[in-house]
Design an enzyme around this catalytic site. Structure first.
Site, short mmCIF file in Angstrom:
data_model
loop_
_atom_site.label_atom_id
_atom_site.label_comp_id
_atom_site.label_asym_id
_atom_site.label_seq_id
_atom_site.Cartn_x
_atom_site.Cartn_y
_atom_site.Cartn_z
N GLU A 199 -90.13 -76.44 69.66
CA GLU A 199 -89.09 -75.60 70.46
C GLU A 199 -89.91 -75.10 71.60
O GLU A 199 -89.28 -74.56 72.65
CB GLU A 199 -88.76 -74.44 69.38
CG GLU A 199 -87.75 -74.98 68.33
CD GLU A 199 -87.38 -74.05 67.24
OE1 GLU A 199 -87.97 -72.98 67.21
OE2 GLU A 199 -86.72 -74.67 66.20
N GLU A 212 -93.91 -82.24 62.07
CA GLU A 212 -92.72 -81.80 62.22
C GLU A 212 -91.76 -82.62 62.95
O GLU A 212 -91.71 -82.45 64.30
CB GLU A 212 -92.46 -80.31 62.58
CG GLU A 212 -92.97 -79.24 61.86
CD GLU A 212 -92.21 -77.91 61.99
OE1 GLU A 212 -91.67 -77.50 61.11
OE2 GLU A 212 -92.40 -77.18 63.21
N ASN A 224 -91.13 -69.81 58.82
CA ASN A 224 -91.07 -69.99 60.07
C ASN A 224 -89.47 -69.14 60.60
O ASN A 224 -88.70 -69.77 60.55
CB ASN A 224 -91.20 -71.15 60.81
CG ASN A 224 -90.95 -70.94 62.57
OD1 ASN A 224 -90.92 -69.94 62.90
ND2 ASN A 224 -90.95 -71.85 63.25
N GLY A 269 -80.53 -80.45 65.54
CA GLY A 269 -79.47 -81.24 65.08
C GLY A 269 -79.76 -81.91 63.79
O GLY A 269 -78.93 -82.60 63.31
N LYS A 306 -88.69 -67.82 63.39
CA LYS A 306 -88.40 -67.95 64.77
C LYS A 306 -87.90 -66.93 65.33
O LYS A 306 -88.39 -65.90 65.04
CB LYS A 306 -87.18 -69.16 64.64
CG LYS A 306 -87.56 -70.44 63.89
CD LYS A 306 -86.77 -71.67 64.20
CE LYS A 306 -87.38 -72.94 63.47
NZ LYS A 306 -86.73 -73.96 63.76
N HIS A 364 -95.27 -75.47 68.43
CA HIS A 364 -94.06 -76.13 67.68
C HIS A 364 -93.22 -76.52 68.88
O HIS A 364 -93.29 -76.41 70.06
CB HIS A 364 -93.34 -74.45 67.16
CG HIS A 364 -92.12 -74.85 66.46
ND1 HIS A 364 -90.99 -74.97 66.84
CD2 HIS A 364 -92.09 -74.58 65.10
CE1 HIS A 364 -90.06 -75.13 66.00
NE2 HIS A 364 -90.68 -75.03 64.95
N SER A 366 -86.20 -79.10 58.08
CA SER A 366 -85.00 -78.87 57.18
C SER A 366 -85.41 -79.05 55.84
O SER A 366 -84.60 -79.56 54.98
CB SER A 366 -83.97 -80.29 57.35
OG SER A 366 -83.32 -80.30 58.36
P1 PGA Z 1 -85.89 -75.92 59.97
O1 PGA Z 1 -87.04 -75.64 60.89
O2 PGA Z 1 -86.42 -75.88 58.48
O3 PGA Z 1 -84.87 -74.99 60.24
O4 PGA Z 1 -85.58 -77.51 60.35
C1 PGA Z 1 -88.39 -75.87 60.51
C2 PGA Z 1 -89.38 -75.47 62.12
O5 PGA Z 1 -89.01 -75.66 63.08
O6 PGA Z 1 -90.48 -75.16 61.79
#
Ligand code: PGA
Length: 263
Positions: free
Chosen positions: A96, A166, A9, A175, A11, A94, A215
Site C-alpha cells: 500500500e 504478500e 497489521n 481486491g 493499517k 508494504h 487475506s
Molecule cells: P489483508 O491484509 O489480510 O487484509 O489482506 C494483509 C496486509 O496487507 O498486510
C-alpha cells in the site's frame, strides 16, 4: 527454536479509544504460547498508549512505517529513532505504501537500513501485482525488491530482517478475497530463500524468518503454516476483529502442536 510470528497489521484504522477497546479484548482472548510471537501493528498515533496497555507476556509492537532519516526538518514524519524502545518491529515497503504513497525501491532500502540502525527489526514486505504475475514477472519483481532492500546491510544485519511475502493481488484492499494457493505461496517463499542463499549462504537462507500475508483468516492458517519454510502470518483485515485474530493465533498454536507430535 524459531517462534512462529503472527503480525496484525491494523493499517489506518482505529482511533485511540477504539484501539484501546481492541487491545482490552485481545489481552483477554489471546493466550500466551511459547511457540508463537504475536505482534500488533497499530497506527503511529496509538503506539504509545497501546504500549502501556498490552499484556507484555503476550504481545510485542510493530510500527507500520517510519522515516529513514533519524532527526531533522522533515515535517510530518516520525523516525525509527523516535520509535526505539517502543517497538520491536516495523513493517517496511508494504505494497500500500509502494503503490499509494509512491515508495520506491531505494526508499524501502533506506528504511530497512534505518530500522536496523535503530535496533528495530524490519518486516520487509515483498510481492507482485496481478499484472506482474500475469506477465510472468513474479520472480523478477521479488528478486528486485529483495536485493535492493537488503543492499546496504551486512550479513549480520540481514539476520535481523523478517521477509513477508504478500502477493498484492491477494491482499483484501487490492481486491483479494482469499490467500494465494499453497503452491503459489510455497514457490514464492522457496524463491525468497533461494535468493538469500545465493547472497548470504545456506545457513542464513534457512534461518531467516519468512512469513506470508494477504487475506489470512483462521480457516487458512493450518494450510499455510504447514508449508515448508513458512514462519508466520501477517493478517490485515482479520486482525481488526478480536475473535478472528484470536482464532488465527489459536489455529497457529494447534498447527504447531500437531506438527510437533508428527515430527
Ligand atoms: P489483508 O491484509 O489480510 O487484509 O489482506 C494483509 C496486509 O496487507 O498486510
Amino acid at each position: 527454536m524459531k517462534r512462529t510470528l503472527i503480525v496484525g497489521n491494523w493499517k489506518m484504522n482505529l482511533n485511540t479509544q477504539q484501539a484501546s477497546v481492541l487491545v482490552h479484548r485481545l489481552n483477554k482472548h489471546i493466550e500466551e504460547h511459547r511457540d508463537i510471537e504475536v505482534v500488533l501493528a497499530p497506527s503511529l498515533l496509538t503506539l504509545q498508549p497501546i504500549s502501556l496497555q498490552i499484556d507484555r507476556r503476550k504481545f510485542r509492537l510493530a510500527a507500520q512505517d517510519a522515516f529513514y532519516v533519524d532527526e531533522g526538518a522533515y515535517t510530518g514524519e516520525v523516525s525509527f529513532t523516535m520509535l526505539r524502545g517502543l517497538v520491536h518491529y516495523a513493517l517496511v515497503g508494504h505494497s500500500e505504501r509502494r503503490i499509494h504513497l509512491g515508495e520506491t525501491l531505494e526508499v524501502v532500502r533506506d528504511k530497512v537500513q534505518a530500522a536496523i540502525r535503530n535496533g528495530i527489526s524490519p518486516i520487509l514486505c515483498v510481492g507482485e501485482t496481478k499484472q506482474e504475475r500475469a506477465a510472468g514477472e513474479t520472480k523478477r519483481v521479488i528478486h528486485d525488491q529483495l536485493t535492493t532492500a537488503l543492499a546496504n546491510l551486512t550479513p549480520e544485519e540481514v539476520e535481523e530482517v523478517v521477509i513477508a511475502y504478500e502477493p498484492v493481488w491477494a491482499i483484501t484492499s487490492f481486491g483479494g478475497d482469499r490467500p494465494a494457493k499453497p503452491d503459489e505461496i510455497q514457490s514464492a517463499i522457496r524463491w525468497i530463500r533461494h535468493i538469500i542463499g545465493e547472497l548470504y549462504g545456506e545457513k542464513l537462507a534457512t534461518e531467516l524468518r519468512v512469513i506470508y500475508g494477504a487475506s489470512v483468516d483462521a480457516e487458512f492458517v493450518e494450510g499455510i503454516l504447514s508449508l515448508e519454510g513458512v514462519d508466520g502470518l501477517l493478517p490485515g483485515t482479520a486482525s481488526l476483529n478480536y475473535h478472528k485474530f484470536a482464532d488465527i493465533v489459536a489455529a497457529a498454536h494447534r498447527t504447531l502442536q500437531k506438527a510437533g507430535q508428527n515430527g
